[in-house]
Design an enzyme around this catalytic site. Structure first.
Site: not given
Ligand code: NAD
Ligand code: UDP
Length: 344
Positions: A20, A124, A155, A196
């Site tokens: 990811g 995470a 989630y 996102r």
């Molecule tokens: P992402 O979707 O790019 O990565 C998630 C990865 O997990 C993907 O490669 C997906 O294929 C894999 N995956 C999902 N479900 C799985 C399962 N059941 N078994 C095996 N693999 C699985 O998302 P990201 O932004 O890289 O997020 C990574 C982690 O960080 C997540 O746990 C997410 O909840 C957490 N997180 C991310 C953000 C952010 O803004 N990016 C914010 C808060 C928390």
């Molecule tokens: N959002 C938006 N336009 C988009 C995607 C998201 O206005 O095309 C808004 C969404 O409603 C939220 C914020 O941007 O208020 C962040 O959304 P995101 O899905 O990135 O992450 P979230 O923090 O909500 O998990």
């Protein structure tokens, strides 16, 4: 095992969700440091492109597996990062039951694996454990305001249950578990169709399509560049002793979604305009981390201002969109003001 007293001799790191966005950067960091990395991923939202570069790397191993299934690794492991879970609301709501199971069953399976190997465990977690917060900015002591029956619950509640599991294994002395509450993170290797906000706005601007802003656009988020997040996650592993507390990781600079869209329009030469669309259910109105705990315990804080991180992200997405963005055009005079506004 003794919790939080491990020396700096870690050799093998497991990264679930390693294909990811954040996970692949974490894999890259550890490989560059000479660690062996075992990536576990089922490609639900990740991409082979993110990890293909290491397919012949002697220290990189890929296990294509869902973490909801029992995980067996028959070599010593020192640390497990559990990132396997879809993170975009569009994706985690597509199969909500699987999202919940990935967090509950998956985290439990990985905690058992950590226990078996005496491995440090970094979970995470997310700012979503605070739901639509009534406290601002969000401190780790805040218990949150989550709608447990709404579309985000798979989630939010899944991640809350995963945290509970981590702290139960920690309190029982079974696993040296650490919980990082990650706030909105962005950067190269996000999927263009991820859904996102930053990937949507940048791809729309690059393609000359309307920039979709949901609701009034007055809701806020605080955006952390991925290199800062990787440093924070590494600090979570290195923290000694483990005080058994969740720690916020994020950039405390808060922006409205309108401000973000305006900044994208300044940084990407485009004819796009903003198009307002309905706000999804339970969309949090304000979000900004209080990172005092991370500053104190991890000696960590973000370094990359939003405009600087966005420029790097735009550069990466422009390759995907097959559109050459001339670098000097990314820094017109107007961008200076935005750069100053987003300075940390
Ligand atoms: P992402 O979707 O790019 O990565 C998630 C990865 O997990 C993907 O490669 C997906 O294929 C894999 N995956 C999902 N479900 C799985 C399962 N059941 N078994 C095996 N693999 C699985 O998302 P990201 O932004 O890289 O997020 C990574 C982690 O960080 C997540 O746990 C997410 O909840 C957490 N997180 C991310 C953000 C952010 O803004 N990016 C914010 C808060 C928390
Ligand atoms: N959002 C938006 N336009 C988009 C995607 C998201 O206005 O095309 C808004 C969404 O409603 C939220 C914020 O941007 O208020 C962040 O959304 P995101 O899905 O990135 O992450 P979230 O923090 O909500 O998990």
């Amino acid at each position: 095992m003794s919790i939080g007293t491990k020396s700096n001799t870690k050799k093998t790191i497991v990264v679930t969700g390693g294909a990811g966005f954040i996970g692949s950067h974490l894999c890259e960091f550890f490989l560059a440091q000479g660690y062996k990395v075992i990536c576990i991923d089922n490609y639900l939202t990740g991409s082979k492109n993110n990890i293909d570069r290491w397919k012949d790397h002697a220290k990189f191993k890929l296990i294509e597996q869902d973490i909801c299934e029992t995980i067996e690794i028959d070599e010593p492991i020192d640390c497990i990062y559990n990132l396997a879970c879809p993170a975009s609301p569009v994706h985690y709501q597509a199969d909500p039951v699987h999202t919940m199971m990935s967090n509950v069953l998956g985290t439990r399976n990985l905690l058992l694996l950590a226990e078996q190997h005496g491995a440090t465990f970094v979970q995470a977690s997310t700012s979503e454990v605070y739901g639509d917060p009534e406290q601002h900015p969000q401190l780790e002591t805040y218990w949150g305001h989550v709608n447990c029956t709404g579309p985000r619950a798979c989630y939010d509640e899944g991640k809350r249950a995963a945290e509970a599991l981590c702290f139960d294994f920690f309190r029982a002395g079974r696993v040296d578990a650490r919980v990082a509450r990650i706030f909105n993170t962005y950067g190269p290797r996000m999927q263009p169709d991820d859904g996102r906000i930053i990937s949507n706005l940048v791809m729309q601007a690059l393609k000359g399509e309307p920039l979709t802003v949901y609701g009034s656009g007055n809701q806020t988020r605080s955006f952390c560049y991925v290199s800062d997040m990787v440093r924070g996650l590494v600090a979570m592993m290195e923290m000694s002793p483990n005080r058994g507390l969740p720690i916020n990781l994020g950039n405390p600079q808060e922006f409205t979604i309108n401000e973000l869209a305006e900044l994208v329009l300044v940084l990407v030469p485009t004819t796009s305009k903003i198009l307002y669309k309905p706000l999804p259910a339970d969309d949090p109105q304000r979000r900004k981390p209080d990172i005092s705990r991370a500053r104190e315990i991890l000696k960590w804080q973000p370094r990359v201002p939003l405009a600087e991180g966005l420029l790097k992200t735009i550069g990466w997405f422009s390759q995907i969109a097959n559109r050459r963005v001339v670098p000097q055009k990314l820094k017109p005079a107007a961008a200076k003001e935005s750069l100053a506004r987003s300075a940390i």
